[in-house]
Design a protein around this motif. Structure first.
Motif, PDB file in Angstrom:
ATOM      1  N   THR A   3      11.728   8.523  -8.217  1.00 26.20           N
ATOM      2  CA  THR A   3      12.292   7.934  -9.090  1.00 26.20           C
ATOM      3  C   THR A   3      11.552   6.951  -9.934  1.00 26.20           C
ATOM      4  OG1 THR A   3      14.186   7.964  -7.385  1.00 26.20           O
ATOM      5  CG2 THR A   3      14.483   6.477  -9.142  1.00 26.20           C
ATOM      6  N   VAL A   4      12.212   6.953 -11.202  1.00 26.69           N
ATOM      7  CA  VAL A   4      11.618   6.002 -12.274  1.00 26.69           C
ATOM      8  C   VAL A   4      11.995   4.524 -11.877  1.00 26.69           C
ATOM      9  CG1 VAL A   4      11.385   5.480 -14.641  1.00 26.69           C
ATOM     10  CG2 VAL A   4      11.168   7.799 -13.749  1.00 26.69           C
ATOM     11  N   VAL A   5      11.111   3.729 -11.496  1.00 27.71           N
ATOM     12  CA  VAL A   5      11.264   2.384 -11.257  1.00 27.71           C
ATOM     13  C   VAL A   5      11.064   1.482 -12.627  1.00 27.71           C
ATOM     14  CG1 VAL A   5      11.417   2.549  -8.847  1.00 27.71           C
ATOM     15  CG2 VAL A   5       9.159   1.847  -9.993  1.00 27.71           C
ATOM     16  N   SER A   6      10.180   1.956 -13.403  1.00 25.97           N
ATOM     17  CA  SER A   6       9.684   1.069 -14.784  1.00 25.97           C
ATOM     18  C   SER A   6       9.716   1.913 -15.777  1.00 25.97           C
ATOM     19  CB  SER A   6       8.564   0.022 -14.336  1.00 25.97           C
ATOM     20  OG  SER A   6       8.321  -0.439 -15.435  1.00 25.97           O
ATOM     21  N   ASP A   7      10.056   1.546 -16.937  1.00 27.12           N
ATOM     22  CA  ASP A   7       9.674   2.221 -18.334  1.00 27.12           C
ATOM     23  C   ASP A   7       9.392   1.078 -19.389  1.00 27.12           C
ATOM     24  OD1 ASP A   7      12.273   1.300 -18.812  1.00 27.12           O
ATOM     25  OD2 ASP A   7      13.125   3.065 -19.619  1.00 27.12           O
ATOM     26  N   LYS A   8       8.842   0.191 -18.901  1.00 27.46           N
ATOM     27  CA  LYS A   8       8.401  -1.072 -20.091  1.00 27.46           C
ATOM     28  C   LYS A   8       7.229  -0.555 -20.719  1.00 27.46           C
ATOM     29  CE  LYS A   8      10.917  -4.458 -17.743  1.00 27.46           C
ATOM     30  NZ  LYS A   8      11.027  -5.927 -17.348  1.00 27.46           N
ATOM     31  N   GLN A   9       6.347   0.027 -20.218  1.00 30.50           N
ATOM     32  CA  GLN A   9       5.007   0.399 -20.838  1.00 30.50           C
ATOM     33  C   GLN A   9       5.234   1.543 -21.934  1.00 30.50           C
ATOM     34  OE1 GLN A   9       1.586   0.285 -18.123  1.00 30.50           O
ATOM     35  NE2 GLN A   9       3.313  -0.125 -16.666  1.00 30.50           N
ATOM     36  N   ASP A  10       4.371   1.668 -23.003  1.00 31.25           N
ATOM     37  CA  ASP A  10       4.588   2.720 -23.927  1.00 31.25           C
ATOM     38  C   ASP A  10       3.997   3.843 -23.518  1.00 31.25           C
ATOM     39  OD1 ASP A  10       4.923   4.032 -26.382  1.00 31.25           O
ATOM     40  OD2 ASP A  10       3.248   3.299 -26.954  1.00 31.25           O
ATOM     41  N   LYS A  11       4.427   5.028 -23.311  1.00 32.15           N
ATOM     42  CA  LYS A  11       4.108   6.327 -22.978  1.00 32.15           C
ATOM     43  C   LYS A  11       3.726   6.455 -21.525  1.00 32.15           C
ATOM     44  CE  LYS A  11       2.798   7.907 -27.109  1.00 32.15           C
ATOM     45  NZ  LYS A  11       1.440   8.695 -27.987  1.00 32.15           N
ATOM     46  N   THR A  12       4.268   5.214 -20.665  1.00 31.97           N
ATOM     47  CA  THR A  12       3.753   5.187 -19.216  1.00 31.97           C
ATOM     48  C   THR A  12       5.342   5.000 -18.307  1.00 31.97           C
ATOM     49  OG1 THR A  12       1.875   4.398 -19.753  1.00 31.97           O
ATOM     50  CG2 THR A  12       2.653   4.210 -17.369  1.00 31.97           C
ATOM     51  N   VAL A  13       5.275   5.652 -17.406  1.00 30.46           N
ATOM     52  CA  VAL A  13       6.547   5.351 -16.188  1.00 30.46           C
ATOM     53  C   VAL A  13       6.014   5.066 -14.943  1.00 30.46           C
ATOM     54  CG1 VAL A  13       8.448   6.580 -17.575  1.00 30.46           C
ATOM     55  CG2 VAL A  13       7.073   7.721 -15.974  1.00 30.46           C
ATOM     56  N   VAL A  14       6.611   4.316 -14.239  1.00 26.06           N
ATOM     57  CA  VAL A  14       6.184   3.966 -12.780  1.00 26.06           C
ATOM     58  C   VAL A  14       7.142   4.675 -11.787  1.00 26.06           C
ATOM     59  CG1 VAL A  14       5.674   2.463 -11.160  1.00 26.06           C
ATOM     60  CG2 VAL A  14       5.179   1.728 -13.557  1.00 26.06           C
ATOM     61  N   VAL A  15       6.658   5.761 -11.222  1.00 27.32           N
ATOM     62  CA  VAL A  15       7.467   6.427 -10.358  1.00 27.32           C
ATOM     63  C   VAL A  15       7.334   5.965  -8.818  1.00 27.32           C
ATOM     64  CG1 VAL A  15       8.203   8.712  -9.640  1.00 27.32           C
ATOM     65  CG2 VAL A  15       7.391   8.285 -11.867  1.00 27.32           C
ATOM     66  N   ARG A  16       8.436   5.836  -8.070  1.00 28.42           N
ATOM     67  CA  ARG A  16       8.334   5.402  -6.735  1.00 28.42           C
ATOM     68  C   ARG A  16       8.708   6.780  -5.903  1.00 28.42           C
ATOM     69  NH1 ARG A  16      12.461   2.065  -5.496  1.00 28.42           N
ATOM     70  NH2 ARG A  16      13.563   3.648  -4.969  1.00 28.42           N
ATOM     71  N   VAL A  17       7.619   7.180  -4.861  1.00 26.85           N
ATOM     72  CA  VAL A  17       7.668   8.356  -4.275  1.00 26.85           C
ATOM     73  C   VAL A  17       7.969   7.844  -3.027  1.00 26.85           C
ATOM     74  CG1 VAL A  17       6.670  10.523  -3.588  1.00 26.85           C
ATOM     75  CG2 VAL A  17       6.125   9.720  -5.899  1.00 26.85           C
ATOM     76  N   GLU A  18       8.853   8.270  -2.186  1.00 28.75           N
ATOM     77  CA  GLU A  18       9.236   8.275  -0.810  1.00 28.75           C
ATOM     78  C   GLU A  18       8.777   9.258   0.044  1.00 28.75           C
ATOM     79  OE1 GLU A  18      13.560   7.511   1.047  1.00 28.75           O
ATOM     80  OE2 GLU A  18      12.686   5.582   0.186  1.00 28.75           O
ATOM     81  N   ARG A  19       8.235   9.131   1.119  1.00 26.38           N
ATOM     82  CA  ARG A  19       8.119  10.182   2.096  1.00 26.38           C
ATOM     83  C   ARG A  19       8.703   9.682   3.534  1.00 26.38           C
ATOM     84  NH1 ARG A  19       3.512   9.533   5.673  1.00 26.38           N
ATOM     85  NH2 ARG A  19       2.521   7.428   5.220  1.00 26.38           N
ATOM     86  N   ARG A  20       9.070  10.460   4.356  1.00 26.84           N
ATOM     87  CA  ARG A  20       9.858  10.233   5.627  1.00 26.84           C
ATOM     88  C   ARG A  20       8.896  10.913   6.694  1.00 26.84           C
ATOM     89  NH1 ARG A  20      16.096   9.878   5.438  1.00 26.84           N
ATOM     90  NH2 ARG A  20      16.267   8.905   3.274  1.00 26.84           N
ATOM     91  N   PHE A  21       8.637  10.437   7.765  1.00 26.24           N
ATOM     92  CA  PHE A  21       8.100  10.800   8.974  1.00 26.24           C
ATOM     93  C   PHE A  21       8.536  10.166  10.241  1.00 26.24           C
ATOM     94  CE2 PHE A  21       5.579   7.276   7.720  1.00 26.24           C
ATOM     95  CZ  PHE A  21       5.211   6.611   8.975  1.00 26.24           C
ATOM     96  N   THR A  22       8.408  11.095  11.325  1.00 24.77           N
ATOM     97  CA  THR A  22       8.636  10.553  12.638  1.00 24.77           C
ATOM     98  C   THR A  22       7.666   9.719  13.231  1.00 24.77           C
ATOM     99  OG1 THR A  22      10.008  12.328  12.719  1.00 24.77           O
ATOM    100  CG2 THR A  22       9.509  11.195  14.822  1.00 24.77           C
ATOM    101  N   HIS A  23       7.888   8.477  13.948  1.00 24.25           N
ATOM    102  CA  HIS A  23       6.784   7.474  14.195  1.00 24.25           C
ATOM    103  C   HIS A  23       6.377   7.953  15.574  1.00 24.25           C
ATOM    104  CE1 HIS A  23       5.172   4.086  16.211  1.00 24.25           C
ATOM    105  NE2 HIS A  23       5.089   3.349  14.942  1.00 24.25           N
ATOM    106  N   PRO A  24       4.997   8.057  15.694  1.00 26.50           N
ATOM    107  CA  PRO A  24       4.305   8.787  16.832  1.00 26.50           C
ATOM    108  C   PRO A  24       4.881   8.107  18.075  1.00 26.50           C
ATOM    109  CG  PRO A  24       2.775   7.738  15.530  1.00 26.50           C
ATOM    110  CD  PRO A  24       4.195   7.669  14.968  1.00 26.50           C
ATOM    111  N   VAL A  25       4.969   6.874  18.272  1.00 31.52           N
ATOM    112  CA  VAL A  25       5.541   6.366  19.663  1.00 31.52           C
ATOM    113  C   VAL A  25       6.849   6.076  19.609  1.00 31.52           C
ATOM    114  CG1 VAL A  25       5.070   4.606  20.933  1.00 31.52           C
ATOM    115  CG2 VAL A  25       3.022   5.214  19.663  1.00 31.52           C
TER     116      VAL A  25
END
Length: 79
Positions: free
Chosen positions: A9-31
């Motif tokens: 998901t785009v979280v910032s578009d303030k810079q010219d020709k640049t977007v900041v994208v937040r990528v989320e991952r999910r995993f099972t905690h080993p313990v």
């Protein structure tokens, strides 16, 4: 070696020709065996400045464009 494609998901578009994208991952905690969410932000190149905050986009690895940009936006996913 194939280029990685991530979705986030785009979280910032303030810079010219640049977007900041937040990528989320999910995993099972080993313990604890609980599902854990972790996110990371990537700077991606957006040539046309067409993506806004809240858009879901796919980003692909690319050769370095600037100090922080190593990804490009390849498509926009519908909400």
């Amino acid at each position: 070696m194939p280029k990685r494609v991530l979705e986030g998901t785009v979280v910032s578009d303030k810079q010219d020709k640049t977007v900041v994208v937040r990528v989320e991952r999910r995993f099972t905690h080993p313990v604890l065996k609980k599902t854990v969410r972790r996110s990371k932000k990537f700077h991606a190149h957006d040539e046309a400045n067409k993506f806004k905050v809240g858009d879901t986009v796919s980003i692909q690895e690319h050769s370095p464009i600037s100090k922080l940009k190593r990804w490009i936006v390849v498509e926009n996913e519908s909400k």
